[in-house]
Design a protein around this motif. Structure first.
Motif, PDB file in Angstrom:
ATOM      1  N   THR A 188      -6.982 -16.336  47.166  1.00 38.44           N
ATOM      2  CA  THR A 188      -6.712 -15.231  48.080  1.00 38.44           C
ATOM      3  C   THR A 188      -7.807 -14.172  47.920  1.00 38.44           C
ATOM      4  OG1 THR A 188      -5.383 -14.000  46.473  1.00 38.44           O
ATOM      5  CG2 THR A 188      -4.201 -15.586  47.912  1.00 38.44           C
ATOM      6  N   GLU A 189      -7.898 -13.295  48.907  1.00 37.26           N
ATOM      7  CA  GLU A 189      -8.872 -12.208  48.836  1.00 37.26           C
ATOM      8  C   GLU A 189      -8.630 -11.352  47.595  1.00 37.26           C
ATOM      9  OE1 GLU A 189     -11.607 -11.532  50.746  1.00 37.26           O
ATOM     10  OE2 GLU A 189     -11.216 -13.477  51.666  1.00 37.26           O
ATOM     11  N   ARG A 190      -7.369 -11.101  47.287  1.00 37.91           N
ATOM     12  CA  ARG A 190      -7.024 -10.291  46.119  1.00 37.91           C
ATOM     13  C   ARG A 190      -7.493 -10.955  44.828  1.00 37.91           C
ATOM     14  NH1 ARG A 190      -4.601  -5.272  44.899  1.00 37.91           N
ATOM     15  NH2 ARG A 190      -4.916  -5.221  42.656  1.00 37.91           N
ATOM     16  N   ALA A 191      -7.286 -12.261  44.708  1.00 37.59           N
ATOM     17  CA  ALA A 191      -7.717 -12.980  43.507  1.00 37.59           C
ATOM     18  C   ALA A 191      -9.242 -12.958  43.371  1.00 37.59           C
ATOM     19  CB  ALA A 191      -7.201 -14.410  43.529  1.00 37.59           C
ATOM     20  N   LEU A 192      -9.940 -13.120  44.485  1.00 37.66           N
ATOM     21  CA  LEU A 192     -11.405 -13.076  44.458  1.00 37.66           C
ATOM     22  C   LEU A 192     -11.899 -11.688  44.057  1.00 37.66           C
ATOM     23  CD1 LEU A 192     -12.227 -15.195  47.623  1.00 37.66           C
ATOM     24  CD2 LEU A 192     -12.557 -15.863  45.224  1.00 37.66           C
ATOM     25  N   LYS A 193     -11.218 -10.660  44.553  1.00 34.32           N
ATOM     26  CA  LYS A 193     -11.565  -9.287  44.193  1.00 34.32           C
ATOM     27  C   LYS A 193     -11.312  -9.056  42.701  1.00 34.32           C
ATOM     28  CE  LYS A 193     -10.553  -4.527  45.539  1.00 34.32           C
ATOM     29  NZ  LYS A 193      -9.738  -3.659  46.387  1.00 34.32           N
ATOM     30  N   ASP A 194     -10.181  -9.560  42.202  1.00 40.28           N
ATOM     31  CA  ASP A 194      -9.874  -9.459  40.772  1.00 40.28           C
ATOM     32  C   ASP A 194     -10.958 -10.126  39.929  1.00 40.28           C
ATOM     33  OD1 ASP A 194      -7.438  -8.187  41.329  1.00 40.28           O
ATOM     34  OD2 ASP A 194      -6.251 -10.021  41.078  1.00 40.28           O
ATOM     35  N   LEU A 195     -11.353 -11.324  40.337  1.00 43.51           N
ATOM     36  CA  LEU A 195     -12.365 -12.083  39.606  1.00 43.51           C
ATOM     37  C   LEU A 195     -13.704 -11.342  39.600  1.00 43.51           C
ATOM     38  CD1 LEU A 195     -12.544 -14.778  38.084  1.00 43.51           C
ATOM     39  CD2 LEU A 195     -13.332 -15.820  40.196  1.00 43.51           C
ATOM     40  N   GLN A 196     -14.031 -10.753  40.725  1.00 47.03           N
ATOM     41  CA  GLN A 196     -15.277  -9.994  40.836  1.00 47.03           C
ATOM     42  C   GLN A 196     -15.249  -8.761  39.911  1.00 47.03           C
ATOM     43  OE1 GLN A 196     -16.006  -8.239  44.741  1.00 47.03           O
ATOM     44  NE2 GLN A 196     -18.133  -8.907  44.606  1.00 47.03           N
ATOM     45  N   LYS A 197     -14.122  -8.068  39.873  1.00 45.98           N
ATOM     46  CA  LYS A 197     -13.978  -6.904  38.990  1.00 45.98           C
ATOM     47  C   LYS A 197     -14.084  -7.305  37.523  1.00 45.98           C
ATOM     48  CE  LYS A 197     -11.075  -3.678  41.571  1.00 45.98           C
ATOM     49  NZ  LYS A 197      -9.742  -3.056  41.608  1.00 45.98           N
ATOM     50  N   SER A 250       0.790 -27.225  51.573  1.00 47.86           N
ATOM     51  CA  SER A 250      -0.442 -28.004  51.558  1.00 47.86           C
ATOM     52  C   SER A 250      -1.527 -27.411  50.668  1.00 47.86           C
ATOM     53  CB  SER A 250      -0.995 -28.146  52.979  1.00 47.86           C
ATOM     54  OG  SER A 250      -1.286 -26.867  53.511  1.00 47.86           O
ATOM     55  N   LYS A 251      -1.262 -26.223  50.091  1.00 49.81           N
ATOM     56  CA  LYS A 251      -2.261 -25.556  49.260  1.00 49.81           C
ATOM     57  C   LYS A 251      -1.624 -24.973  47.998  1.00 49.81           C
ATOM     58  CE  LYS A 251      -5.046 -24.088  53.180  1.00 49.81           C
ATOM     59  NZ  LYS A 251      -5.493 -22.966  53.978  1.00 49.81           N
ATOM     60  N   ILE A 252      -2.490 -24.746  47.029  1.00 49.12           N
ATOM     61  CA  ILE A 252      -2.113 -24.005  45.829  1.00 49.12           C
ATOM     62  C   ILE A 252      -2.842 -22.673  45.949  1.00 49.12           C
ATOM     63  CG2 ILE A 252      -2.182 -23.913  43.319  1.00 49.12           C
ATOM     64  CD1 ILE A 252      -2.598 -27.049  43.504  1.00 49.12           C
ATOM     65  N   TYR A 253      -2.090 -21.603  46.019  1.00 46.91           N
ATOM     66  CA  TYR A 253      -2.663 -20.284  46.227  1.00 46.91           C
ATOM     67  C   TYR A 253      -2.873 -19.571  44.896  1.00 46.91           C
ATOM     68  CZ  TYR A 253      -1.268 -21.023  51.053  1.00 46.91           C
ATOM     69  OH  TYR A 253      -1.127 -21.536  52.324  1.00 46.91           O
ATOM     70  N   ILE A 254      -4.110 -19.213  44.610  1.00 45.90           N
ATOM     71  CA  ILE A 254      -4.413 -18.370  43.456  1.00 45.90           C
ATOM     72  C   ILE A 254      -4.267 -16.942  43.970  1.00 45.90           C
ATOM     73  CG2 ILE A 254      -6.111 -17.711  41.712  1.00 45.90           C
ATOM     74  CD1 ILE A 254      -5.162 -20.644  41.494  1.00 45.90           C
ATOM     75  N   ASN A 255      -3.260 -16.218  43.449  1.00 49.27           N
ATOM     76  CA  ASN A 255      -2.926 -14.903  43.983  1.00 49.27           C
ATOM     77  C   ASN A 255      -3.540 -13.736  43.230  1.00 49.27           C
ATOM     78  OD1 ASN A 255      -0.407 -16.788  44.570  1.00 49.27           O
ATOM     79  ND2 ASN A 255      -0.686 -15.319  46.227  1.00 49.27           N
ATOM     80  N   ARG A 256      -3.570 -13.819  41.915  1.00 48.57           N
ATOM     81  CA  ARG A 256      -4.089 -12.715  41.103  1.00 48.57           C
ATOM     82  C   ARG A 256      -4.733 -13.256  39.838  1.00 48.57           C
ATOM     83  NH1 ARG A 256      -2.311  -7.354  41.460  1.00 48.57           N
ATOM     84  NH2 ARG A 256      -4.289  -7.095  40.373  1.00 48.57           N
ATOM     85  N   ILE A 257      -5.713 -12.510  39.350  1.00 47.88           N
ATOM     86  CA  ILE A 257      -6.278 -12.731  38.032  1.00 47.88           C
ATOM     87  C   ILE A 257      -6.126 -11.386  37.326  1.00 47.88           C
ATOM     88  CG2 ILE A 257      -8.274 -13.451  36.674  1.00 47.88           C
ATOM     89  CD1 ILE A 257      -7.403 -15.564  38.716  1.00 47.88           C
ATOM     90  N   PHE A 258      -5.458 -11.380  36.192  1.00 48.21           N
ATOM     91  CA  PHE A 258      -5.145 -10.122  35.539  1.00 48.21           C
ATOM     92  C   PHE A 258      -5.573 -10.144  34.079  1.00 48.21           C
ATOM     93  CE2 PHE A 258      -2.068  -7.376  33.263  1.00 48.21           C
ATOM     94  CZ  PHE A 258      -2.373  -6.167  33.875  1.00 48.21           C
ATOM     95  N   ASP A 259      -6.300  -9.100  33.671  1.00 47.83           N
ATOM     96  CA  ASP A 259      -6.685  -8.950  32.270  1.00 47.83           C
ATOM     97  C   ASP A 259      -5.457  -8.425  31.524  1.00 47.83           C
ATOM     98  OD1 ASP A 259      -7.657  -8.137  29.784  1.00 47.83           O
ATOM     99  OD2 ASP A 259      -9.591  -7.519  30.609  1.00 47.83           O
TER     100      ASP A 259
END
Length: 103
Positions: free
Chosen positions: A7-16, A85-94
């Protein structure tokens, strides 16, 4: 086989996370950490076996309609859910951050 969707949120989390680690630990170590997070999530997308239930339920998202699960990679929690049909990566959290930020 279900495909992984970030998701956009997960990509943003990963970038941060990558930016923070780059400033703190340097570019090489930051890239290494980011690649480990991605590899852990990629584990869910497996043509031989359905690993979507491998993560523990994520209680931080229990108030939501869908069932969310989590994987841990180092200090990072990867929150995901399995769709039709998909596995959604929603968040990456430290996990060293204030838990209230993980909502």
């Amino acid at each position: 086989m279900k495909q992984l969707y970030w998701t956009e949120r997960a990509l943003k989390d990963l970038q941060k996370i990558d930016l923070f680690n780059s400033e703190l630990l340097g570019d090489n170590k930051a890239s290494e950490i980011t690649l480990k997070i991605i590899a852990k999530a990629d584990f869910l997308e497996n043509p031989s076996f359905d690993f979507t239930e491998i993560g523990a339920p994520d209680d931080d998202f229990s108030h939501l309609k869908r069932k969310y699960r989590k994987l841990i990679e180092g200090h990072y929690k990867i929150t995901y859910r399995s769709g039709k049909s998909k596995i959604y990566i929603n968040r990456i959290f430290d996990t060293r951050q204030n838990p209230k930020k993980n909502k």
